[in-house]
Design an enzyme around this catalytic site. Structure first.
Site, mmCIF file in Angstrom:
data_model
loop_
_atom_site.group_PDB
_atom_site.id
_atom_site.type_symbol
_atom_site.label_atom_id
_atom_site.label_comp_id
_atom_site.label_asym_id
_atom_site.label_seq_id
_atom_site.Cartn_x
_atom_site.Cartn_y
_atom_site.Cartn_z
ATOM 1 N N PHE B 250 45.231 45.685 37.539
ATOM 2 C CA PHE B 250 43.899 45.491 38.120
ATOM 3 C C PHE B 250 44.054 44.894 39.522
ATOM 4 C CE2 PHE B 250 41.317 45.057 33.886
ATOM 5 C CZ PHE B 250 41.415 46.433 33.707
ATOM 6 N N HIS B 251 44.803 45.609 40.398
ATOM 7 C CA HIS B 251 45.063 45.074 41.743
ATOM 8 C C HIS B 251 43.782 44.572 42.418
ATOM 9 C CE1 HIS B 251 49.046 46.981 41.721
ATOM 10 N NE2 HIS B 251 48.479 48.120 41.381
ATOM 11 N N ASP B 252 42.833 45.521 42.576
ATOM 12 C CA ASP B 252 41.646 45.231 43.379
ATOM 13 C C ASP B 252 40.686 44.259 42.715
ATOM 14 O OD1 ASP B 252 42.614 47.010 45.234
ATOM 15 O OD2 ASP B 252 41.487 48.715 44.435
#
Lengths: 317, 326
Positions: B250-252
């Site tokens: 869930f980078h962003d």
């Protein structure tokens, strides 16, 4: 094992050279010197003086490259030069030095010597490189066949994950001559890279207790060792990097003899030569479990054991 | 009394809806849209994971599906400042359906392009605005170059990007920065403080099909769809990168959880340069930390977060706020 030591003969290089006398397995065939800050012949002279004091009369000494292949020479850290030049001046005044040192210094070029020795002992020679890789790169360009006869190359240089010591991403030896490093890393497939990831974890702090045997056996060398370590520690403090001296080059020598000291990662290593902020970076590309990876990058070290082996070697125990 | 809201503009390269594109932008937007702490002034699109026209359609459809057509949007930029390259062109090969093409035409007539949109919002803002950038930094950089005077209207730039541990797109670079290094350089050198979430931290919390299982049994078609898209993307990743387990990151979502949910992160002060030359290192972020941070490090790099809390809060927040959508 047969060893050729390619070095810029500054602080911790000298500690490595002294250690070679205390490790039985090492047969030091030659020392080739890069000319950092002073001409290479002067660095070679210092190497010859150390060998002489250690009672080593068989190792040959050569002056190597004078400056990087393309770039202007870097001054680098001058912190350890004071005790080293003090030692040199003392030796120069010692009786007969000028006639003795001629027997060490050699008129062949360093590159020639490395090539001929590798031809003479194919598959037996380990190259230990603890300075800019200029001399080795020159030897490879002049005698391309050399890469087939070398057994392996152990390089103190580069970094994989740890911050660099001349930029956030570059280590000094590679940064000093990135083009040379690019030649060596691209032509040779038997390299062990002993970089900052492990050398910065292998630290020593000077105390008299640690060097009692050396002080007894050879007060002159002991004085030199003490001077190098304490001035290097002072530089570390000045730069906000703690109070201890990293044993960069001695660790590389120890890895030659005791490879099990480090855990390695098989990689392909590319050298950035064109970056604005990344020049001199060792870009390590993971090769997974690849058995024939060209470079083994040291990523973990048994530093306690390394320091104790260093002390054992330097005290000739 | 109600807490004062944080005026925020979000810039995204949302890929949801066009298979094999990362769905984390969508999750991040959903978190932001469900957070009362934020006053979302608008959402803009940029080319990155997908081309900006595709991202614009994706954004529009997502907002429609969750009945948030009240949110203002801006479209573009299409091209990175430093130009495209073969890897980007390959990534941008999605073609629009006829319906999407019509939709896009309408958007382009009735809405502003992203850069003008951001400038407008900054001009009319009464207090400094937070910019959350979860794609390449093209739009933000163009705003800063065209209207440097508006820097004072920007409170902070919060972005997902950069890495000190290498990346997937090259051995040393993270995608958002790599896709437009010149833009990233402009942003990091703008004099504004950047709070960034590099791969170092975003990849420290792997998301597996099990992590988001909940979404599948809420009786919500929308959550089922999110679940399906995420799991498909996980499998696609594991195939592409040869990873045994299906997983994604869930980078962003991290920068959004920080600003929108006040999730606590540990930061390190640093300075940042972006390599725009380099034969091997173009797009790399050179992060000066510790002895390399310099006298006045103005940027802040997120270095740690409570993994379980990040994961649980994100998944629960999506579940609770979107279970009634079809």
């Amino acid at each position: 094992m047969k060893l050729i030591f390619d070095t810029d003969m500054i602080g911790d290089d000298i500690l490595s050279l002294i250690c070679t006398a205390g490790i039985e397995d090492v047969e030091l065939l030659g020392v080739t010197c890069y000319g950092r800050r002073v001409p290479p012949a002067e660095r070679a002279e210092i190497a010859a003086m150390v060998l002489y004091e250690l009672g080593n009369t068989h190792t040959k000494v050569f002056s190597g490259a004078e400056k990087p292949i393309l770039r202007e020479p870097r001054i680098g850290c001058t912190g350890c030069d004071i005790p080293i030049f003090k030692f040199r001046d003392f030796m120069r005044e010692k009786e007969n030095w000028s006639s003795i040192h001629l027997s060490y210094l050699n008129s062949r070029t360093a590159a020639q010597f490395i090539f001929e020795t590798c031809e003479q002992y194919p598959g037996e020679i380990t190259l230990l490189c603890t300075g800019p890789l200029t001399t080795i790169a020159s030897a490879i360009l002049e005698f391309p066949r050399i890469t087939e006869s070398i057994k392996n190359i152990v390089i103190m240089g580069g970094t994989r994950r740890r911050q660099g010591n001349v930029s956030p991403v570059a280590e000094s030896n590679i940064f000093s001559d990135p083009e040379a490093a690019a030649i060596v890393f691209s032509r040779c497939n038997c390299i062990s890279m002993v970089g900052l990831d492990v050398t910065m974890k292998t630290l020593i702090e000077y105390s008299d207790d640690l060097f009692l045997d050396l002080a007894k056996q050879n007060p002159i060398i002991h004085e030199l060792v003490k001077g190098i370590i304490t001035s290097c520690q002072a530089m570390q403090v000045q730069r906000g990097r703690g109070t201890k001296m990293p044993l960069h080059d001695p660790l590389a020598l120890l890895v030659v003899v005791y490879p099990e000291l480090v855990k390695t990662r098989p990689c392909k290593v590319l050298i950035e030569t064109k970056g604005e902020f990344t020049t001199g970076m060792t870009v390590c590309i993971d090769q997974g479990a690849e058995k024939n990876a060209p470079v083994l990058v040291a990523e973990e070290v048994d530093s306690e054991k390394a320091v104790s082996l260093f002390l054992k070697a330097i005290n000739r125990k | 009394m109600r807490e004062r809201q944080i005026p925020t503009i979000i810039d995204t390269d949302i890929g949801l809806g066009h298979g094999k594109a990362d769905v984390d932008d969508a999750i991040a937007l959903l978190v932001a849209l469900a957070s009362p702490r934020l006053n979302i002034l608008g959402i803009t699109t940029v080319s990155g994971n997908v081309r900006s026209d595709v991202a614009t359609c994706n954004l529009f459809m997502l907002l429609e599906r969750i009945k948030r057509k009240d949110i203002l949007i801006g479209y573009g930029c299409a091209e990175p400042i430093g130009g495209t390259n073969s890897i980007l062109i390959k990534r941008w090969s999605h073609s629009l359906t006829n319906a999407e093409r019509d939709l896009l035409r309408e958007i382009q007539i009735t809405r502003e392009d992203s850069v003008s949109f951001i400038i407008e919002r900054l001009l009319e803002a009464k207090e400094p605005v937070y910019i959350v950038a979860i794609g390449p930094l093209t739009n933000i950089a163009l705003c800063l170059t065209q209207r440097p005077d508006l820097r004072e209207k920007i409170k902070q730039i919060i972005l997902m990007g950069g890495s000190t541990i290498g990346g997937k797109v090259t051995p040393v670079a993270e995608f958002n920065i790599w896709a437009d290094p010149e833009a990233a350089r402009i942003v990091f050198r703008s004099g504004l403080s950047v709070v960034f979430f590099p791969l170092d931290i975003t990849t420290s919390v792997p998301i597996t099909p099990d992590s988001i299982r909940k979404w599948n049994n809420q009786g919500s078609e929308f959550l089922k769809y999110l679940h399906k898209e995420s799991v498909e993307y996980m499998h696609f990743r594991s195939e592409r990168y040869g990873i045994r387990e299906a997983q994604m990151f869930f980078h962003d979502v991290m920068p959004v959880m920080y600003i929108a949910q006040a999730l606590s992160f540990i930061f390190e002060d640093c300075n940042v340069e972006v390599e725009c030359s380099g034969s091997l290192t173009r797009g790399m972020t050179i992060v000066g930390r510790g002895v390399w941070a310099g006298e006045t490090p103005i940027h802040r790099m997120a270095v740690n977060v409570d993994h379980d809390s990040f994961l649980k809060k994100t998944v629960d927040l999506i579940t609770e706020n979107y279970r009634s959508f079809e």
